[in-house]
Write an enzyme that holds these catalytic residues in place. Structure first.
Site: not given
Length: 674
Positions: A310, A463, A534, A651
């Site tokens: 642990e 776009d 687009e 873009d």
């Protein structure tokens, strides 16, 4: 040899003695004939052939005659008697001739002797005995040691990996000259088909980390490892550090119990001051057990193996003491822990994921590739790829997930699933190897010998951005074609409006048309053009841009021009594309293709807006490198973005992603003549 009455009385007397607690359990020896040793001395006799026996045997004449006939009196006449051989045997022996040993045979014997040298080494014998006993324990051979050991045990992969780490490091430190030979033995013993040099170097490391979900037998598996190491490795020193004292005491008692019940008859087992030692007559093997609240007990020790249980919950002050053992070249430190990813303090070992050498081993119910999709589905409890093994004693279902999250939101992912949450959130989606391959390997699309293999259709995605703010957004245009199962980028444009006084639709259409016409003139084998504009920002402007592009292209060439059509609010097909939920699917598909080497660029790539200041491919790679995933909350749909603070917009990469996405035949029906 005894009469019936005497045998019955002796058997009855023997049974009485067996019932007495003061008498040893083994009163009849199998090595010597002392069957009458427990009778009174007056009835005992010492016979040359029978040893210590009951005097009644003297009355058994056949027995006495047999002993006398075959008695060896050790007389000198018998030893000096001359042996006689047959004449034919003597002549045959005289005719025998021996050839000298050849150099090849002598070399083979030397090689064989060198090969078997490892198996005669005392250190190797210790390792082999450890492996033999451990295999016996896995097969349930120690049925008398601990309740439940009689059942066969099947190890999880991380447990087998942990065992290999322990054995290989001990073998390297104890037998450095024969380390490679020991490796071959371990490969055979663990039934490993292939082990690369990289994996071998990992096993040689001085520290390794295992992050395992809870309830998987981390501490349980450490107990037999320590026990069998103490039994077989002479002079080994083992350290065990736990986050709580009661955990270290529990492991201490379990190891002591197993040692005393398994091999206390052969070795002296001692427990003193939290140290278990086994005396091997020549040296002692010891194991020290401590908690992180008393780390001074491990200072000054000379550990060969240090197990930190642990480790995520060990006090940071104690960690400095533990890490000090890295300076010792014969010490192996193994950190084993579960994680709680809600706090950086309980998952700090995950930082080792970015280490230059592999030392972090993470076990989880969900692989890193599907962790985010697993998070988005609120009732999922298994990885979609089903590649990971879940033990039979682990029960996970949608009710367990809901119940855990009802107690504390996010508890299922943070506490139960495993330790990959913090790692995967910062994982780069695009690999370095794929970026380097994309940058270096560019196809020549003007090679006439390859015309037959290139696709005949050019896909263009546009776009548009109607703003002059270069930091906000620009117009991205990408022209993509096919080459067998790969995708070729023919053209890239990242266009920004100079000012708002000019007609934005006309400027954007002219930029795209100029690039398209140049690509078509350079590549005469292209006979069809498919364009998607687009329209999420402005549908009317998208329709106008499409019409302007069609007029410009058809005025210069006779190629067939098709546009992606989408129904508008009046259910009329219009030449624009509306991006919706398929954006995430397109990005994931692009990432998969790019990392697999299916996205390539043309050496004759056309670009009028980028090529003046940058290499278009390097410009595109900057945006690809910024691609990351954004998960808002558990149960919500994740988003992808390539925008970073103080960096260029995304873009162009979006245009490339959507162009490759629309290349699939499933979208062909949406392309029509406008």
């Amino acid at each position: 040899m005894l009469r019936g009455d005497s045998a019955a009385k002796i058997q009855e007397r023997y049974a009485e003695l067996q019932k007495r607690k003061s008498h040893p359990t083994s009163c009849i020896s199998t090595a010597f004939t002392n069957v009458a040793a427990l009778c009174r001395k007056r009835y005992q006799m010492m016979h040359p052939e029978l040893g210590l026996a009951h005097s009644c045997n003297e009355a058994f004449l056949p027995l006495m005659a047999f002993c006398g006939r075959h008695r060896d009196y050790n007389s000198p006449e018998e030893s000096q008697r001359e042996l006689l051989f047959h004449e034919r045997l003597k002549s045959a022996l005289d005719e025998l001739t021996f050839r000298p040993c050849s150099e090849e045979q002598r070399a083979s014997y030397q090689k064989l002797d060198a090969l078997t040298e490892l198996y005669r080494d005392p250190q190797f014998q210790q390792i082999n005995n450890f492996m033999t006993d451990f295999k016996k324990w896995l097969d349930g051979g120690f049925s008398t040691a601990v309740e439940g050991d009689a059942k066969a045990i099947r190890l999880e992969p991380f447990q087998k990996n942990l065992l290999i780490h322990v054995i290989f490091f001990i073998a390297v430190t104890k037998i450095p000259v024969l380390a490679n030979r020991v490796l071959q033995y371990l490969i055979h013993a663990f039934q490993i088909d292939f082990l690369s040099q990289t994996s071998i170097d990992i096993f040689k490391q001085k520290a390794t980390v295992f992050l395992v979900p809870r309830r998987h037998g981390k501490t349980w598996f450490i107990i037999p490892i320590i026990s069998f190491l103490l039994k077989h490795m002479i002079g080994i020193s083992i350290g065990y550090v736990a986050h709580q004292k009661h955990v270290s005491q529990f492991v201490l008692k379990e190891v002591e119990f197993r040692c005393r019940h398994t091999f206390a008859r052969d070795y002296v087992v001692e427990n003193k001051d939290n140290v278990i030692s086994i005396d091997h007559r020549g040296a002692k093997s010891t194991a020290l057990f401590a908690s992180c609240y008393n780390t001074n007990s491990i200072r000054g020790q000379n550990f060969h193996l240090l197990l930190v249980d642990e480790a995520h919950f060990i006090k940071k002050e104690a960690f400095n003491t533990i890490l000090g053992f890295l300076a010792q070249n014969t010490t192996k430190i193994i950190f084993i822990s579960s994680t709680n990813t809600t706090s950086d303090a309980t998952c700090f070992l995950t930082r080792l994921n970015n280490a230059p050498f592999d030392m972090l081993n993470v076990v989880s119910y969900v692989c890193e590739e599907h962790l985010h999709s697993f998070t988005e589905k609120g009732d999922a409890t298994a990885c979609p790829c089903y590649r990971l093994h879940k033990p039979t004693f682990i029960s996970l279902n949608s009710q367990v997930r809901k119940t855990a999250n009802m107690f504390m939101p996010g508890a299922f992912m943070d506490e139960i699933i495993g330790g990959t949450n913090k790692i995967s959130q910062n994982t780069v989606l695009i690999t370095d190897q794929s970026r380097e391959e994309f940058d270096i390997l560019r196809y020549s699309t003007l090679n006439t010998n390859a015309y037959d293999y290139f696709g005949k259709t050019l896909y263009v995605y546009l776009d548009p951005a109607f703003t002059t703010n270069r930091k906000a957004s620009g117009t991205g245009v990408a022209a993509v074609g096919a080459y067998r199962h790969q995708f070729l980028i023919y053209g890239l444009e990242h266009f920004f409006l100079r000012d708002l006084s000019e007609s934005s639709e006309v400027a954007i259409a002219e930029c795209a048309a100029h690039m398209i016409i140049s690509v078509l003139s350079l590549h005469p084998y292209l006979d069809e053009l498919r364009i998607a504009v687009e329209g999420n920002t402005n549908q009317a402007a998208a329709v106008r841009i499409a019409c302007l592009i069609r007029q410009s292209v058809q005025s210069s060439t006779l190629i067939r021009v098709l546009f992606y059509h989408t129904p508008d609010q009046n259910h009329i097909e219009q030449p624009f594309y509306l991006m919706g939920r398929d954006k995430a699917l397109a990005v994931e598909q692009f990432i998969s293709r790019f990392n697999s080497g299916y996205i390539k660029a043309s050496q004759e790539l056309v670009s009028y807006t980028i090529k003046l200041s940058h290499d278009p491919i390097e410009y595109l790679l900057e945006q690809i490198q910024n691609l990351h995933r954004v998960t808002l909350a558990e149960g919500t749909t994740a988003r992808y973005s390539a925008k970073r603070q103080n960096r260029i917009s995304d873009d162009l990469i979006i245009a490339v992603i959507m162009a490759t996405y629309l290349c699939d035949d499933i979208h062909a029906i949406r392309f029509r003549v406008s």
